[in-house]
Design a protein around this motif. Structure first.
Motif, PDB file in Angstrom:
ATOM      1  N   SER A 246       0.823  -1.204   0.000  1.00  0.00           N
ATOM      2  CA  SER A 246       0.000   0.000   0.000  1.00  0.00           C
ATOM      3  C   SER A 246       0.858   1.255   0.000  1.00  0.00           C
ATOM      4  O   SER A 246       0.537   2.249  -0.674  1.00  0.00           O
ATOM      5  N   THR A 247       1.959   1.226   0.736  1.00  0.00           N
ATOM      6  CA  THR A 247       2.869   2.372   0.756  1.00  0.00           C
ATOM      7  C   THR A 247       3.444   2.641  -0.625  1.00  0.00           C
ATOM      8  O   THR A 247       3.505   3.796  -1.082  1.00  0.00           O
ATOM      9  N   LEU A 248       3.851   1.580  -1.314  1.00  0.00           N
ATOM     10  CA  LEU A 248       4.384   1.741  -2.662  1.00  0.00           C
ATOM     11  C   LEU A 248       3.325   2.269  -3.622  1.00  0.00           C
ATOM     12  O   LEU A 248       3.601   3.139  -4.456  1.00  0.00           O
ATOM     13  N   ASP A 249       2.111   1.744  -3.528  1.00  0.00           N
ATOM     14  CA  ASP A 249       1.030   2.218  -4.400  1.00  0.00           C
ATOM     15  C   ASP A 249       0.762   3.702  -4.166  1.00  0.00           C
ATOM     16  O   ASP A 249       0.565   4.472  -5.124  1.00  0.00           O
ATOM     17  N   GLU A 250       0.743   4.116  -2.906  1.00  0.00           N
ATOM     18  CA  GLU A 250       0.488   5.523  -2.593  1.00  0.00           C
ATOM     19  C   GLU A 250       1.602   6.414  -3.144  1.00  0.00           C
ATOM     20  O   GLU A 250       1.338   7.471  -3.726  1.00  0.00           O
ATOM     21  N   LEU A 251       2.853   5.980  -2.971  1.00  0.00           N
ATOM     22  CA  LEU A 251       3.963   6.758  -3.494  1.00  0.00           C
ATOM     23  C   LEU A 251       3.910   6.847  -5.017  1.00  0.00           C
ATOM     24  O   LEU A 251       4.187   7.903  -5.600  1.00  0.00           O
ATOM     25  N   ALA A 252       3.530   5.740  -5.662  1.00  0.00           N
ATOM     26  CA  ALA A 252       3.447   5.744  -7.122  1.00  0.00           C
ATOM     27  C   ALA A 252       2.382   6.729  -7.601  1.00  0.00           C
ATOM     28  O   ALA A 252       2.599   7.477  -8.567  1.00  0.00           O
ATOM     29  N   LEU A 253       1.238   6.743  -6.927  1.00  0.00           N
ATOM     30  CA  LEU A 253       0.178   7.677  -7.313  1.00  0.00           C
ATOM     31  C   LEU A 253       0.622   9.126  -7.133  1.00  0.00           C
ATOM     32  O   LEU A 253       0.379   9.980  -7.988  1.00  0.00           O
ATOM     33  N   ARG A 254       1.287   9.398  -6.020  1.00  0.00           N
ATOM     34  CA  ARG A 254       1.726  10.765  -5.768  1.00  0.00           C
ATOM     35  C   ARG A 254       2.789  11.205  -6.770  1.00  0.00           C
ATOM     36  O   ARG A 254       2.778  12.339  -7.258  1.00  0.00           O
ATOM     37  N   LEU A 255       3.696  10.292  -7.108  1.00  0.00           N
ATOM     38  CA  LEU A 255       4.717  10.639  -8.085  1.00  0.00           C
ATOM     39  C   LEU A 255       4.104  10.879  -9.458  1.00  0.00           C
ATOM     40  O   LEU A 255       4.511  11.810 -10.179  1.00  0.00           O
TER      41      LEU A 255
END
Length: 308
Positions: free
Chosen positions: A142-151
């Motif tokens: 979930s942390t990776l998915d959130e970072l990917a969306l923000r990037l």
């Protein structure tokens, strides 16, 4: 078969007579007894020995599995540490992107509400329950998915900013502004004047800038060089075409530094100050025309970075 027995005390001798068949029978019985004893001992030892061997093998296998589990655990911990460091690096890069975006928005004087990098990524929609929804991914996924969306969101915003800034730079570069020399002063304004050589009334089509001989003559806007050479009365002349039908002319140069077809940028040195042609001293004759008609360049000279 006879066996003689001697007595030490009396010195007498006795003899026994044994038949061969009885001797053989006796020996066979002794062998049978020995074999029976060996079988019994083997029967007692056989169940004991494999059990001890199996225990040793099981113990060895368990030790080997413990070692493998320990190695896997160490490797997993190492990978988790690397993952945590990677996530921290991504978060730091995202923070820098946010700061850069906010700074670019400020410098470009854009609407801050349109490019607010502090807001969360907008997302949503109706909930759709999938088969096996009871499964919950690990937290780091979930942390990776959130970072990917923000990037992704930041990249899109920065791309829009880059496009806007590029268009603004292009507009500003094509916008006539500034003086054709870095140092100098206006020695003759635009309009009616007394001709400095003949003394008769005349019309001056440009503005003259007196400057040091050999100093830089610079373009006041981006454009394409459409003429570079000697012209009657003007001496060494450079002519540059710009957007919206504008053309700038730089005359009396000692030497031209650009050729026809060259692309030039605002502030680029295009010639050296001289006194060629019909001239009384070192200066630059700066002239502006639009759609073939000469216009007063004073308003363009007063502009700074595209602002009047």
């Amino acid at each position: 078969m006879q066996i003689i027995l001697l007595s030490r005390r009396h010195g007498a001798a006795r003899s026994l007579s044994l038949e061969l068949r009885w001797l053989l029978l006796t020996l066979a019985a002794l062998v049978a007894i020995a074999l029976g004893s060996g079988v019994a001992v083997g029967a007692w030892w056989a169940p004991q020995s494999p059990s001890l061997q199996d225990n040793a093998q099981i113990t060895e296998a368990l030790d080997r599995q413990r070692a493998e589990v320990g190695a896997v655990r160490v490797d997993a911990q190492r990978q988790l540490d690397a993952f945590a460091a990677h996530v921290a690096e991504l978060q730091a890069r995202l923070t820098r992107l946010d700061a850069l975006g906010e700074r670019l928005t400020e410098l470009a004087e854009l609407d801050s509400s349109e490019f607010d990098f502090s807001l969360d990524v907008g997302q949503g929609g109706p909930e759709e329950i999938l088969d096996g929804a009871a499964y919950a991914p690990p937290p780091f996924i979930s942390t990776l998915d959130e970072l990917a969306l923000r990037l992704d969101s930041r990249e899109q915003q920065l791309e829009v900013l880059e496009q806007l800034l590029a268009e603004r730079r292009l507009d500003e570069a094509e916008y006539l502004a500034g003086r054709p020399v870095l140092q100098g002063y206006v020695s003759s304004p635009f309009g009616r004047r007394t001709d400095p050589l003949s003394g008769r009334p005349s019309v001056h089509k440009g503005v003259d800038f007196a400057a040091k001989a050999g100093s830089a003559v610079v373009a006041v806007a981006a454009g394409v060089v459409t003429a570079s050479g000697r012209r009657s009365g003007y001496g060494n002349t450079v002519e540059i075409s710009h957007a919206d039908g504008y053309v700038t002319l730089y005359a009396h140069n000692r030497r031209n530094l650009v050729q026809v077809g060259d692309l030039v940028q605002r502030g680029q040195t295009i010639a050296e100050v001289g006194s060629t042609g019909r001239s009384t001293g070192y200066h630059v004759h700066f002239e502006v025309s639009k759609n073939g008609r000469v216009v007063n360049p004073t308003s363009f000279i007063a502009r700074v970075s595209g602002v009047e």
